[in-house]
Enzyme design. Structure first.
Site, PDB file in Angstrom:
ATOM      1  N   THR A  49      -1.240   0.613   6.468  1.00  0.00           N
ATOM      2  CA  THR A  49      -0.797  -0.381   5.505  1.00  0.00           C
ATOM      3  C   THR A  49      -0.809  -1.747   6.187  1.00  0.00           C
ATOM      4  O   THR A  49      -0.835  -1.827   7.414  1.00  0.00           O
ATOM      5  CB  THR A  49       0.605  -0.048   4.962  1.00  0.00           C
ATOM      6  OG1 THR A  49       1.009  -1.085   4.066  1.00  0.00           O
ATOM      7  CG2 THR A  49       1.635   0.080   6.075  1.00  0.00           C
ATOM      8  N   GLY A  50      -0.781  -2.804   5.383  1.00  0.00           N
ATOM      9  CA  GLY A  50      -0.813  -4.155   5.955  1.00  0.00           C
ATOM     10  C   GLY A  50      -2.056  -4.893   5.491  1.00  0.00           C
ATOM     11  O   GLY A  50      -2.668  -4.542   4.481  1.00  0.00           O
ATOM     12  N   ASP A 105      -9.064  -1.759   2.813  1.00  0.00           N
ATOM     13  CA  ASP A 105      -9.221  -0.727   3.852  1.00  0.00           C
ATOM     14  C   ASP A 105      -8.804   0.660   3.353  1.00  0.00           C
ATOM     15  O   ASP A 105      -9.158   1.671   3.970  1.00  0.00           O
ATOM     16  CB  ASP A 105      -8.335  -1.056   5.058  1.00  0.00           C
ATOM     17  CG  ASP A 105      -6.864  -1.053   4.654  1.00  0.00           C
ATOM     18  OD1 ASP A 105      -6.446  -1.974   3.928  1.00  0.00           O
ATOM     19  OD2 ASP A 105      -6.154  -0.092   5.018  1.00  0.00           O
ATOM     20  N   VAL A 116     -12.960  -5.726  -0.855  1.00  0.00           N
ATOM     21  CA  VAL A 116     -12.789  -4.289  -0.656  1.00  0.00           C
ATOM     22  C   VAL A 116     -11.646  -4.041   0.326  1.00  0.00           C
ATOM     23  O   VAL A 116     -11.606  -4.625   1.408  1.00  0.00           O
ATOM     24  CB  VAL A 116     -14.104  -3.643  -0.145  1.00  0.00           C
ATOM     25  CG1 VAL A 116     -13.894  -2.183   0.198  1.00  0.00           C
ATOM     26  CG2 VAL A 116     -15.192  -3.789  -1.220  1.00  0.00           C
ATOM     27  N   THR A 132       0.902  -1.159   0.000  1.00  0.00           N
ATOM     28  CA  THR A 132       0.000   0.000   0.000  1.00  0.00           C
ATOM     29  C   THR A 132       0.933   1.199   0.000  1.00  0.00           C
ATOM     30  O   THR A 132       2.098   1.064   0.364  1.00  0.00           O
ATOM     31  CB  THR A 132      -0.853   0.057   1.295  1.00  0.00           C
ATOM     32  OG1 THR A 132      -1.696  -1.077   1.358  1.00  0.00           O
ATOM     33  CG2 THR A 132      -1.729   1.294   1.359  1.00  0.00           C
TER      34      THR A 132
HETATM   35  N1  GLY Z   1      -3.984  -2.592   3.015  1.00  0.00           N
HETATM   36  C1  GLY Z   1      -4.221  -2.930   1.684  1.00  0.00           C
HETATM   37  C2  GLY Z   1      -5.200  -3.982   1.509  1.00  0.00           C
HETATM   38  O1  GLY Z   1      -5.347  -4.863   2.346  1.00  0.00           O
HETATM   39  O2  GLY Z   1      -5.872  -3.982   0.522  1.00  0.00           O
END
Ligand code: GLY
Length: 310
Positions: A222-223, A204, A202, A173
């Site tokens: 992120t993650g 986050d 979807v 991300t």
């Molecule tokens: N944090 C990016 C995703 O899980 O889509």
């Protein structure tokens, strides 16, 4: 006031190879410098967050825009959002395809009454704005998908930085949080998703769980998106600051909770006083910042502590 900026290019397991680390550091430092300079020339927080996201989306090493990971069906669908802390307006696109900079769509939607569009609606917006068709696919991401396909989709997430598949690196991300000369805060986040995910999943990144700001603080996450949603991480950290906790306390408390819930994630943040903080439960966080005096980064931050600050 002195502008501040913190950006990230993902979080995850360890980056293998110093060559990779040096290249990631060079990219992040270059982009953080460009955003800081733009803020120094009077750019607004919202514009600077968009600029930073655009530069990160255009860097094929990171999983957003060009260089995004492929979903289970071999297609790229991207999500991005912009939160203007001054106006407290959130806007974003979810699972948009064939566009160079999803963050520009989020920026456009700031001025609309319908501010979050998903796949079909986002595609209609791309058509309406007459944006050129762009294929964000890179050879490395295609090879990664091909290799994973042979492995029967048994990996939870694609690598954070586009590297040969043997060099497993983590989660991806990109994100930017800025404080401008007027003391305004904005945050932007953009992603190609987890990689190999089910169609329609979807992220986050285009939700307040992954990207949130008020007049008091801003956060980009992120993650693993599902972990970030479970924690409602960005909004939680920001609201803790808005309710009176220091940024460091809000980050520490939120990361301690995330760790207890076995989450795999990271976050970058800043507040209206110009404090900068970052946190992670994952092994690494690819973040860089400019605190007004110098550039720093978290690339070799391996301490067991869940947060750091500048
Ligand atoms: N944090 C990016 C995703 O899980 O889509």
């Amino acid at each position: 006031m002195e502008p501040k900026v913190i950006i990230h290019g993902g979080a995850g397991s360890s980056l293998k190879g110093k060559g990779g680390l040096a290249a990631v550091r060079q990219s992040l430092h270059k982009i953080v410098t460009q955003v800081y300079q733009a803020l120094g020339q009077g750019m607004s927080a919202a514009e600077a967050a968009v600029l930073g996201c655009q530069l990160l989306e255009d860097e094929p090493r990171f999983n957003a825009g060009t260089g995004s990971v492929l979903q289970s069906d071999g297609q790229i669908r991207m999500s991005a959002s912009l939160m203007n802390g001054e106006t407290q307006q959130f806007s974003g696109v979810i699972n948009v395809a064939k566009v160079k900079n999803p963050i520009h769509l989020a920026q456009f939607l700031q001025g609309e009454s319908d501010r979050v569009l998903s796949d079909y609606g986002a595609a209609e917006l791309v058509r309406e704005l007459q944006l050129p068709i762009h294929n964000p696919l890179t050879d490395l991401r295609l090879n990664e998908w091909m290799a994973e396909r042979k492995g029967n989709f048994d990996k939870t997430m694609a690598t954070v930085v586009a590297e040969p598949v043997e060099a497993e690196a983590g989660r991806g991300t990109i994100g930017v949080v800025v404080l401008d000369q007027q003391g305004r805060i904005a945050s932007g986040t953009s992603t190609g998703g987890k990689g190999f995910e089910r169609i329609g999943r979807v992220s986050d990144s285009a939700m307040p769980a992954g990207n949130y700001a008020t007049t008091q603080a801003g956060v980009s996450c992120t993650g693993i998106g599902e972990d970030i949603l479970n924690e409602c991480l960005a909004a939680k950290i920001v609201i803790r600051v808005t309710d009176g906790l220091s940024l460091a306390e809000a980050m520490t408390r939120s990361m301690t909770e995330a760790k207890a819930h076995n989450c795999d994630l990271g976050a970058i943040a800043l507040d209206a006083q110009g404090n900068i903080a970052w946190g992670r439960t994952s092994e690494i966080l690819l973040a860089a910042y400019h605190n007004g005096n110098a550039i720093g980064d978290t690339l070799e931050w391996t301490e067991p502590e869940l947060m750091g600050s500048a």
